[in-house]
Scaffold this active site. Structure first.
Site, PDB file in Angstrom:
ATOM      1  N   TYR A   1       5.153  -2.557 -23.102  1.00  0.00           N
ATOM      2  CA  TYR A   1       5.597  -2.414 -24.464  1.00  0.00           C
ATOM      3  C   TYR A   1       7.059  -0.984 -24.647  1.00  0.00           C
ATOM      4  O   TYR A   1       7.639  -1.640 -24.639  1.00  0.00           O
ATOM      5  CB  TYR A   1       4.910  -1.039 -24.961  1.00  0.00           C
ATOM      6  CG  TYR A   1       5.798  -0.847 -26.408  1.00  0.00           C
ATOM      7  CD1 TYR A   1       5.606  -1.576 -27.640  1.00  0.00           C
ATOM      8  CD2 TYR A   1       6.203   0.401 -26.272  1.00  0.00           C
ATOM      9  CE1 TYR A   1       6.133  -0.904 -29.038  1.00  0.00           C
ATOM     10  CE2 TYR A   1       5.300   0.963 -27.757  1.00  0.00           C
ATOM     11  CZ  TYR A   1       6.930   0.954 -28.807  1.00  0.00           C
ATOM     12  OH  TYR A   1       7.442   1.101 -29.675  1.00  0.00           O
TER      13      TYR A   1
ATOM     14  N   SER B   1      10.410   8.908 -34.227  1.00  0.00           N
ATOM     15  CA  SER B   1      10.631   7.357 -34.960  1.00  0.00           C
ATOM     16  C   SER B   1       9.593   7.961 -36.465  1.00  0.00           C
ATOM     17  O   SER B   1       8.573   8.540 -36.517  1.00  0.00           O
ATOM     18  CB  SER B   1      10.416   6.738 -34.459  1.00  0.00           C
ATOM     19  OG  SER B   1      10.442   5.175 -34.937  1.00  0.00           O
TER      20      SER B   1
ATOM     21  N   GLN C   1      14.471  10.231 -37.431  1.00  0.00           N
ATOM     22  CA  GLN C   1      15.056   8.731 -37.279  1.00  0.00           C
ATOM     23  C   GLN C   1      14.615   7.818 -39.015  1.00  0.00           C
ATOM     24  O   GLN C   1      13.109   7.844 -38.879  1.00  0.00           O
ATOM     25  CB  GLN C   1      14.664   8.046 -36.277  1.00  0.00           C
ATOM     26  CG  GLN C   1      15.566   6.817 -35.690  1.00  0.00           C
ATOM     27  CD  GLN C   1      14.131   5.915 -36.221  1.00  0.00           C
ATOM     28  OE1 GLN C   1      12.835   5.988 -36.399  1.00  0.00           O
ATOM     29  NE2 GLN C   1      14.834   4.344 -36.207  1.00  0.00           N
TER      30      GLN C   1
ATOM     31  N   TYR D   1      13.903   4.298 -40.318  1.00  0.00           N
ATOM     32  CA  TYR D   1      13.778   3.218 -40.950  1.00  0.00           C
ATOM     33  C   TYR D   1      13.881   1.785 -42.031  1.00  0.00           C
ATOM     34  O   TYR D   1      12.879   3.488 -43.002  1.00  0.00           O
ATOM     35  CB  TYR D   1      12.607   1.774 -39.842  1.00  0.00           C
ATOM     36  CG  TYR D   1      12.817   2.023 -37.968  1.00  0.00           C
ATOM     37  CD1 TYR D   1      13.857   0.849 -38.206  1.00  0.00           C
ATOM     38  CD2 TYR D   1      11.954   2.022 -37.894  1.00  0.00           C
ATOM     39  CE1 TYR D   1      14.821   0.884 -36.821  1.00  0.00           C
ATOM     40  CE2 TYR D   1      12.152   2.494 -36.508  1.00  0.00           C
ATOM     41  CZ  TYR D   1      13.385   1.421 -35.596  1.00  0.00           C
ATOM     42  OH  TYR D   1      13.263   1.352 -34.644  1.00  0.00           O
TER      43      TYR D   1
ATOM     44  N   ARG E   1      11.291 -10.211 -28.238  1.00  0.00           N
ATOM     45  CA  ARG E   1       9.928  -9.311 -27.035  1.00  0.00           C
ATOM     46  C   ARG E   1       9.050 -10.179 -26.296  1.00  0.00           C
ATOM     47  O   ARG E   1       8.199  -9.094 -26.039  1.00  0.00           O
ATOM     48  CB  ARG E   1       9.637  -7.745 -27.330  1.00  0.00           C
ATOM     49  CG  ARG E   1      11.116  -6.561 -28.182  1.00  0.00           C
ATOM     50  CD  ARG E   1      10.706  -5.391 -28.527  1.00  0.00           C
ATOM     51  NE  ARG E   1      11.427  -4.389 -28.948  1.00  0.00           N
ATOM     52  CZ  ARG E   1      11.797  -3.751 -30.013  1.00  0.00           C
ATOM     53  NH1 ARG E   1      10.764  -2.863 -29.436  1.00  0.00           N
ATOM     54  NH2 ARG E   1      12.442  -3.037 -30.251  1.00  0.00           N
TER      55      ARG E   1
ATOM     56  N   HIS F   1      20.306  -0.577 -28.560  1.00  0.00           N
ATOM     57  CA  HIS F   1      18.895  -0.521 -28.570  1.00  0.00           C
ATOM     58  C   HIS F   1      17.919  -0.607 -27.165  1.00  0.00           C
ATOM     59  O   HIS F   1      16.946  -1.255 -26.787  1.00  0.00           O
ATOM     60  CB  HIS F   1      18.326  -1.228 -29.629  1.00  0.00           C
ATOM     61  CG  HIS F   1      16.876  -0.370 -30.544  1.00  0.00           C
ATOM     62  ND1 HIS F   1      17.616   0.184 -31.277  1.00  0.00           N
ATOM     63  CD2 HIS F   1      15.661  -0.548 -30.391  1.00  0.00           C
ATOM     64  CE1 HIS F   1      16.089   0.182 -32.238  1.00  0.00           C
ATOM     65  NE2 HIS F   1      15.360   0.205 -31.619  1.00  0.00           N
TER      66      HIS F   1
ATOM     67  N   ARG G   1      16.667  -3.853 -26.519  1.00  0.00           N
ATOM     68  CA  ARG G   1      15.286  -4.045 -26.545  1.00  0.00           C
ATOM     69  C   ARG G   1      15.496  -5.179 -28.459  1.00  0.00           C
ATOM     70  O   ARG G   1      14.207  -6.117 -28.688  1.00  0.00           O
ATOM     71  CB  ARG G   1      14.667  -3.509 -26.940  1.00  0.00           C
ATOM     72  CG  ARG G   1      14.479  -2.792 -26.087  1.00  0.00           C
ATOM     73  CD  ARG G   1      13.951  -1.280 -25.907  1.00  0.00           C
ATOM     74  NE  ARG G   1      12.118  -1.236 -27.048  1.00  0.00           N
ATOM     75  CZ  ARG G   1      11.302  -1.349 -26.419  1.00  0.00           C
ATOM     76  NH1 ARG G   1      11.438  -0.944 -24.761  1.00  0.00           N
ATOM     77  NH2 ARG G   1       9.521  -1.570 -26.748  1.00  0.00           N
TER      78      ARG G   1
END
Length: 381
Positions: free
Chosen positions: A28, A110, A131, A133, A168, A279, A282
Protein backbone atom coordinates in the site's frame (compact mmCIF):
# COMPACT_ATOMS: atom_id res chain seq x y z
CA UNK A 1 23.77 4.57 19.38
CA UNK A 2 23.11 7.76 17.40
CA UNK A 3 20.35 7.10 14.87
CA UNK A 4 22.53 8.71 12.20
CA UNK A 5 25.00 5.86 12.66
CA UNK A 6 22.32 3.23 12.16
CA UNK A 7 20.09 4.98 9.63
CA UNK A 8 22.07 7.69 7.84
CA UNK A 9 19.72 7.97 4.86
CA UNK A 10 16.17 7.40 3.70
CA UNK A 11 17.25 4.17 2.03
CA UNK A 12 18.08 2.74 5.46
CA UNK A 13 14.71 3.76 6.88
CA UNK A 14 12.96 2.28 3.86
CA UNK A 15 14.75 -1.05 4.31
CA UNK A 16 13.81 -1.23 8.00
CA UNK A 17 10.24 -0.23 7.23
CA UNK A 18 9.84 -3.09 4.77
CA UNK A 19 11.10 -5.51 7.41
CA UNK A 20 8.59 -4.25 10.00
CA UNK A 21 5.42 -3.92 7.94
CA UNK A 22 3.05 -6.70 6.84
CA UNK A 23 3.38 -7.29 3.13
CA UNK A 24 -0.02 -5.80 2.26
CA UNK A 25 0.79 -2.60 4.20
CA UNK A 26 4.18 -2.29 2.52
CA UNK A 27 2.56 -2.68 -0.88
CA UNK A 28 0.00 0.00 0.00
CA UNK A 29 2.75 2.44 0.94
CA UNK A 30 5.39 1.69 -1.67
CA UNK A 31 3.42 0.86 -4.81
CA UNK A 32 2.66 2.90 -7.87
CA UNK A 33 0.13 2.03 -10.54
CA UNK A 34 0.38 0.01 -13.75
CA UNK A 35 3.89 -1.20 -14.45
CA UNK A 36 5.18 1.58 -12.16
CA UNK A 37 6.90 3.34 -15.05
CA UNK A 38 5.86 6.78 -13.78
CA UNK A 39 7.28 6.04 -10.35
CA UNK A 40 10.58 4.97 -11.93
CA UNK A 41 10.55 8.04 -14.20
CA UNK A 42 10.26 10.31 -11.17
CA UNK A 43 13.49 8.86 -9.80
CA UNK A 44 15.38 8.88 -13.08
CA UNK A 45 14.12 12.40 -13.83
CA UNK A 46 15.52 13.72 -10.56
CA UNK A 47 18.79 11.87 -11.11
CA UNK A 48 19.15 13.52 -14.52
CA UNK A 49 19.35 17.01 -12.95
CA UNK A 50 23.02 17.68 -12.24
CA UNK A 51 24.46 20.84 -10.68
CA UNK A 52 27.98 22.24 -10.89
CA UNK A 53 29.73 22.62 -7.51
CA UNK A 54 31.15 26.04 -6.67
CA UNK A 55 34.41 26.64 -4.78
CA UNK A 56 36.31 29.23 -2.70
CA UNK A 57 33.37 30.63 -0.78
CA UNK A 58 34.97 30.36 2.66
CA UNK A 59 32.95 29.12 5.63
CA UNK A 60 29.20 28.98 5.02
CA UNK A 61 26.29 28.79 7.45
CA UNK A 62 23.37 27.63 5.29
CA UNK A 63 19.97 29.08 6.13
CA UNK A 64 17.29 26.42 5.63
CA UNK A 65 14.27 28.63 6.32
CA UNK A 66 11.64 29.15 3.63
CA UNK A 67 8.73 31.58 3.34
CA UNK A 68 5.54 30.22 1.83
CA UNK A 69 2.07 31.77 1.74
CA UNK A 70 2.98 34.29 4.40
CA UNK A 71 4.49 31.78 6.83
CA UNK A 72 8.19 31.41 7.60
CA UNK A 73 8.99 27.71 7.95
CA UNK A 74 12.20 26.34 9.45
CA UNK A 75 12.75 24.08 6.44
CA UNK A 76 11.78 24.15 2.75
CA UNK A 77 9.80 20.91 3.08
CA UNK A 78 6.74 19.52 4.82
CA UNK A 79 4.58 16.43 5.27
CA UNK A 80 2.32 15.64 2.31
CA UNK A 81 -1.12 14.05 2.83
CA UNK A 82 -1.32 10.26 2.69
CA UNK A 83 -4.65 8.49 2.90
CA UNK A 84 -5.05 5.96 5.72
CA UNK A 85 -1.75 6.88 7.35
CA UNK A 86 -2.88 4.93 10.39
CA UNK A 87 -2.56 1.72 8.39
CA UNK A 88 1.19 2.36 8.20
CA UNK A 89 1.65 2.93 11.93
CA UNK A 90 -0.66 3.47 14.91
CA UNK A 91 -1.43 7.16 15.55
CA UNK A 92 0.47 8.06 12.39
CA UNK A 93 -1.38 11.34 11.85
CA UNK A 94 -0.93 12.39 15.46
CA UNK A 95 2.80 11.62 15.43
CA UNK A 96 3.30 13.49 12.16
CA UNK A 97 1.25 16.50 13.25
CA UNK A 98 3.11 16.84 16.56
CA UNK A 99 6.51 16.38 14.93
CA UNK A 100 5.75 18.94 12.22
CA UNK A 101 4.48 21.47 14.76
CA UNK A 102 7.63 21.08 16.88
CA UNK A 103 9.87 21.41 13.82
CA UNK A 104 7.89 24.37 12.41
CA UNK A 105 7.14 22.70 9.08
CA UNK A 106 3.66 22.17 7.53
CA UNK A 107 1.64 19.03 8.04
CA UNK A 108 -1.22 18.25 5.65
CA UNK A 109 -4.05 15.96 6.76
CA UNK A 110 -5.92 13.94 4.13
CA UNK A 111 -9.70 13.76 3.96
CA UNK A 112 -9.28 9.97 3.90
CA UNK A 113 -6.84 9.78 6.79
CA UNK A 114 -7.52 7.48 9.72
CA UNK A 115 -7.91 10.42 12.11
CA UNK A 116 -10.30 13.32 11.77
CA UNK A 117 -9.66 17.07 11.92
CA UNK A 118 -11.16 17.07 15.42
CA UNK A 119 -8.78 14.29 16.51
CA UNK A 120 -5.79 16.34 15.45
CA UNK A 121 -6.91 19.76 16.73
CA UNK A 122 -4.82 19.53 19.95
CA UNK A 123 -1.68 18.58 18.01
CA UNK A 124 -1.58 21.10 15.17
CA UNK A 125 0.98 23.79 14.59
CA UNK A 126 0.10 27.38 13.77
CA UNK A 127 -0.37 26.73 10.05
CA UNK A 128 -1.65 23.20 9.43
CA UNK A 129 -3.07 22.23 6.03
CA UNK A 130 -6.19 20.21 5.18
CA UNK A 131 -6.33 18.27 1.92
CA UNK A 132 -9.80 17.95 0.42
CA UNK A 133 -11.02 15.14 -1.78
CA UNK A 134 -14.01 16.94 -3.27
CA UNK A 135 -17.41 15.83 -1.90
CA UNK A 136 -20.20 16.01 -4.45
CA UNK A 137 -22.81 16.90 -1.82
CA UNK A 138 -22.79 20.66 -1.14
CA UNK A 139 -23.86 20.13 2.47
CA UNK A 140 -21.02 17.72 3.18
CA UNK A 141 -18.62 20.05 1.40
CA UNK A 142 -19.65 23.02 3.53
CA UNK A 143 -19.53 20.98 6.71
CA UNK A 144 -16.06 19.60 5.95
CA UNK A 145 -14.67 23.09 5.42
CA UNK A 146 -16.22 24.26 8.69
CA UNK A 147 -14.80 21.27 10.56
CA UNK A 148 -11.32 21.86 9.16
CA UNK A 149 -11.46 25.56 9.97
CA UNK A 150 -12.77 24.98 13.51
CA UNK A 151 -10.06 22.39 14.18
CA UNK A 152 -7.37 24.93 13.35
CA UNK A 153 -6.43 24.18 9.76
CA UNK A 154 -5.43 27.38 7.97
CA UNK A 155 -4.58 26.23 4.42
CA UNK A 156 -6.94 24.28 2.14
CA UNK A 157 -5.48 21.91 -0.47
CA UNK A 158 -7.78 20.62 -3.21
CA UNK A 159 -6.53 17.44 -4.87
CA UNK A 160 -7.59 17.31 -8.53
CA UNK A 161 -5.62 14.39 -10.00
CA UNK A 162 -7.81 11.53 -8.72
CA UNK A 163 -10.88 11.66 -10.99
CA UNK A 164 -11.19 7.86 -10.73
CA UNK A 165 -9.60 5.13 -8.63
CA UNK A 166 -6.28 3.92 -10.00
CA UNK A 167 -5.72 0.18 -10.19
CA UNK A 168 -2.47 -0.15 -8.21
CA UNK A 169 -1.95 -3.75 -9.15
CA UNK A 170 0.66 -4.45 -6.45
CA UNK A 171 -1.91 -3.64 -3.80
CA UNK A 172 -4.43 -6.02 -5.36
CA UNK A 173 -1.87 -8.83 -5.53
CA UNK A 174 -1.03 -8.35 -1.84
CA UNK A 175 -4.61 -9.07 -0.78
CA UNK A 176 -5.34 -5.53 0.41
CA UNK A 177 -8.94 -4.30 0.29
CA UNK A 178 -10.55 -1.04 1.43
CA UNK A 179 -11.45 -1.13 4.20
CA UNK A 180 -8.87 -3.77 5.22
CA UNK A 181 -10.44 -7.16 5.99
CA UNK A 182 -8.82 -9.81 8.17
CA UNK A 183 -8.66 -12.73 5.75
CA UNK A 184 -6.49 -15.78 6.51
CA UNK A 185 -3.94 -14.47 4.01
CA UNK A 186 -3.77 -11.07 5.67
CA UNK A 187 -3.68 -12.64 9.14
CA UNK A 188 -0.64 -14.70 8.13
CA UNK A 189 1.16 -11.57 6.96
CA UNK A 190 0.33 -9.77 10.22
CA UNK A 191 1.57 -12.67 12.33
CA UNK A 192 5.04 -12.24 10.84
CA UNK A 193 5.21 -8.57 11.94
CA UNK A 194 4.69 -8.54 15.74
CA UNK A 195 5.60 -4.88 16.40
CA UNK A 196 3.01 -3.65 13.90
CA UNK A 197 0.47 -6.19 15.11
CA UNK A 198 0.83 -5.16 18.78
CA UNK A 199 0.42 -1.51 17.89
CA UNK A 200 -2.71 -2.19 15.89
CA UNK A 201 -4.08 -4.39 18.67
CA UNK A 202 -3.86 -1.41 21.02
CA UNK A 203 -5.38 1.09 18.58
CA UNK A 204 -7.67 -1.10 16.47
CA UNK A 205 -7.71 -1.39 12.69
CA UNK A 206 -7.88 2.10 11.17
CA UNK A 207 -10.72 3.53 9.13
CA UNK A 208 -11.51 6.94 7.62
CA UNK A 209 -12.83 8.72 10.71
CA UNK A 210 -13.46 12.04 8.96
CA UNK A 211 -16.12 10.36 6.83
CA UNK A 212 -17.94 8.53 9.64
CA UNK A 213 -20.38 11.40 9.97
CA UNK A 214 -21.52 11.12 6.36
CA UNK A 215 -21.72 7.38 5.79
CA UNK A 216 -24.40 4.97 6.90
CA UNK A 217 -25.11 1.40 5.92
CA UNK A 218 -22.87 -1.11 4.21
CA UNK A 219 -20.12 -0.14 1.82
CA UNK A 220 -21.02 -0.31 -1.84
CA UNK A 221 -19.39 -2.72 -4.23
CA UNK A 222 -16.17 -0.86 -4.99
CA UNK A 223 -12.93 -2.01 -6.64
CA UNK A 224 -10.46 -3.34 -4.04
CA UNK A 225 -8.17 -0.30 -4.25
CA UNK A 226 -11.06 2.19 -4.11
CA UNK A 227 -12.33 3.22 -0.69
CA UNK A 228 -15.51 4.49 0.90
CA UNK A 229 -14.53 8.08 0.06
CA UNK A 230 -15.34 7.39 -3.58
CA UNK A 231 -19.02 7.15 -2.63
CA UNK A 232 -18.95 10.79 -1.55
CA UNK A 233 -16.73 12.56 -4.04
CA UNK A 234 -16.70 13.68 -7.63
CA UNK A 235 -14.14 14.73 -10.19
CA UNK A 236 -14.17 18.51 -9.71
CA UNK A 237 -14.49 21.09 -12.46
CA UNK A 238 -13.69 24.80 -12.71
CA UNK A 239 -16.98 25.77 -11.10
CA UNK A 240 -16.05 23.62 -8.11
CA UNK A 241 -12.72 25.45 -7.80
CA UNK A 242 -14.49 28.80 -7.88
CA UNK A 243 -16.91 27.68 -5.15
CA UNK A 244 -14.06 26.61 -2.88
CA UNK A 245 -12.19 29.85 -3.47
CA UNK A 246 -15.29 31.81 -2.47
CA UNK A 247 -15.96 29.69 0.61
CA UNK A 248 -12.47 29.36 2.08
CA UNK A 249 -10.98 32.48 3.61
CA UNK A 250 -7.42 31.22 3.99
CA UNK A 251 -4.68 30.18 1.57
CA UNK A 252 -6.02 27.92 -1.18
CA UNK A 253 -3.72 25.43 -2.94
CA UNK A 254 -4.55 23.13 -5.87
CA UNK A 255 -2.63 19.83 -5.89
CA UNK A 256 -2.03 17.47 -8.79
CA UNK A 257 -1.33 20.00 -11.56
CA UNK A 258 0.97 18.97 -14.44
CA UNK A 259 0.02 21.27 -17.33
CA UNK A 260 1.18 24.87 -17.56
CA UNK A 261 -2.14 26.02 -19.04
CA UNK A 262 -3.98 24.53 -16.05
CA UNK A 263 -1.62 26.26 -13.65
CA UNK A 264 -2.14 29.59 -15.40
CA UNK A 265 -5.91 29.26 -15.32
CA UNK A 266 -5.87 28.24 -11.64
CA UNK A 267 -3.94 31.37 -10.79
CA UNK A 268 -6.59 33.40 -12.60
CA UNK A 269 -9.28 31.52 -10.63
CA UNK A 270 -7.74 32.65 -7.34
CA UNK A 271 -5.47 29.80 -6.29
CA UNK A 272 -2.73 31.02 -3.94
CA UNK A 273 -0.27 28.26 -4.91
CA UNK A 274 0.08 25.50 -7.49
CA UNK A 275 1.12 22.04 -6.29
CA UNK A 276 2.90 20.19 -9.09
CA UNK A 277 2.55 16.45 -8.49
CA UNK A 278 1.90 13.22 -10.34
CA UNK A 279 0.80 11.56 -7.09
CA UNK A 280 4.11 9.77 -6.80
CA UNK A 281 3.27 7.63 -9.82
CA UNK A 282 0.19 6.21 -8.07
CA UNK A 283 -2.51 7.47 -10.46
CA UNK A 284 -1.42 7.47 -14.11
CA UNK A 285 1.51 5.44 -15.42
CA UNK A 286 1.84 7.37 -18.67
CA UNK A 287 2.95 10.72 -17.28
CA UNK A 288 6.44 12.23 -17.57
CA UNK A 289 8.72 12.69 -14.56
CA UNK A 290 7.23 15.45 -12.44
CA UNK A 291 10.57 17.27 -12.09
CA UNK A 292 10.73 17.76 -15.88
CA UNK A 293 7.54 19.86 -15.74
CA UNK A 294 8.77 22.34 -13.15
CA UNK A 295 10.39 24.96 -15.44
CA UNK A 296 7.26 25.29 -17.59
CA UNK A 297 4.92 25.49 -14.59
CA UNK A 298 7.22 28.06 -12.95
CA UNK A 299 7.21 30.21 -16.08
CA UNK A 300 3.42 30.04 -16.34
CA UNK A 301 2.52 31.53 -12.94
CA UNK A 302 3.55 34.25 -10.51
CA UNK A 303 2.29 32.46 -7.41
CA UNK A 304 4.25 29.88 -5.36
CA UNK A 305 4.86 26.44 -6.80
CA UNK A 306 4.94 23.46 -4.44
CA UNK A 307 6.50 20.21 -5.66
CA UNK A 308 6.31 16.52 -4.77
CA UNK A 309 6.84 13.14 -6.48
CA UNK A 310 9.97 11.08 -5.97
CA UNK A 311 11.82 13.26 -3.43
CA UNK A 312 14.23 11.11 -1.42
CA UNK A 313 16.80 13.48 0.05
CA UNK A 314 18.18 16.97 0.46
CA UNK A 315 19.80 16.89 -2.97
CA UNK A 316 16.41 16.18 -4.56
CA UNK A 317 14.93 19.12 -2.65
CA UNK A 318 17.66 21.39 -4.03
CA UNK A 319 17.01 20.08 -7.53
CA UNK A 320 13.36 21.06 -7.22
CA UNK A 321 14.18 24.49 -5.81
CA UNK A 322 16.73 25.09 -8.56
CA UNK A 323 14.13 24.34 -11.23
CA UNK A 324 11.56 26.74 -9.81
CA UNK A 325 9.80 25.18 -6.82
CA UNK A 326 9.25 27.36 -3.77
CA UNK A 327 8.61 24.44 -1.44
CA UNK A 328 8.73 20.63 -1.43
CA UNK A 329 6.43 18.07 0.22
CA UNK A 330 7.19 14.44 1.04
CA UNK A 331 4.59 11.74 1.63
CA UNK A 332 6.05 8.24 1.34
CA UNK A 333 9.33 9.29 2.96
CA UNK A 334 7.74 10.33 6.25
CA UNK A 335 5.78 7.09 6.34
CA UNK A 336 8.87 4.99 5.70
CA UNK A 337 10.36 6.77 8.70
CA UNK A 338 7.28 6.08 10.81
CA UNK A 339 7.30 2.40 9.98
CA UNK A 340 11.02 2.14 10.59
CA UNK A 341 11.30 3.90 13.95
CA UNK A 342 7.80 4.66 15.19
CA UNK A 343 7.49 7.99 17.01
CA UNK A 344 11.21 8.74 16.54
CA UNK A 345 11.09 8.24 12.77
CA UNK A 346 9.71 11.54 11.44
CA UNK A 347 12.01 13.64 13.62
CA UNK A 348 14.98 11.59 12.46
CA UNK A 349 13.97 12.04 8.82
CA UNK A 350 13.79 15.82 9.30
CA UNK A 351 17.33 15.65 10.67
CA UNK A 352 18.51 13.52 7.72
CA UNK A 353 17.02 15.91 5.18
CA UNK A 354 18.40 18.95 6.99
CA UNK A 355 21.92 17.57 7.17
CA UNK A 356 21.75 16.54 3.54
CA UNK A 357 20.57 20.01 2.54
CA UNK A 358 23.40 21.66 4.48
CA UNK A 359 26.05 19.34 3.02
CA UNK A 360 24.91 19.89 -0.56
CA UNK A 361 24.44 23.63 -0.11
CA UNK A 362 28.05 23.73 1.07
CA UNK A 363 29.21 21.96 -2.09
CA UNK A 364 27.23 24.39 -4.24
CA UNK A 365 28.31 27.52 -2.36
CA UNK A 366 24.78 28.39 -1.21
CA UNK A 367 24.04 30.40 1.92
CA UNK A 368 20.30 30.62 1.29
CA UNK A 369 17.83 28.42 -0.53
CA UNK A 370 16.83 31.26 -2.85
CA UNK A 371 20.31 31.15 -4.38
CA UNK A 372 19.50 27.70 -5.82
CA UNK A 373 17.62 29.44 -8.66
CA UNK A 374 20.99 30.72 -9.95
CA UNK A 375 22.72 27.37 -10.09
CA UNK A 376 24.28 26.07 -13.29
CA UNK A 377 22.30 22.96 -14.19
CA UNK A 378 23.20 20.11 -16.50
CA UNK A 379 20.67 17.54 -17.63
CA UNK A 380 22.23 14.11 -18.08
CA UNK A 381 20.82 11.28 -20.15
Amino acid sequence: MDLHQLYPGLKDLKCRAKARLPHFVWEYLDSGTGAEIAKARNRSGLDSVAMLPSVLHGPLEPDLSANLLGTLYSRPFGVAPVGMSGLIWPDAEGILARTAAAARIPYCLSTVASQSPEDLAPHLGEDAWFQLYPPKDAGIRTDLLARARDAGFKTLVLTVDVPVASRRERQVRSGLTQPPRLTPRIAAQIARRPAWALGMARCGLPHMRTLDKYISGAQANLPPTAHIGYLLRISPDWTYVQWLRQNWDGPFVVKGVQRAEDARRLQEAGADAIWLSNHGGRQFDGCPPAISLLPEIRAAVDIPVIFDSGIEGGLDILRALALGADFVMLGRAFHYALAALGTAGPEHLISILSRDLEANMGQLGLSTLGEARNLQLHTTS
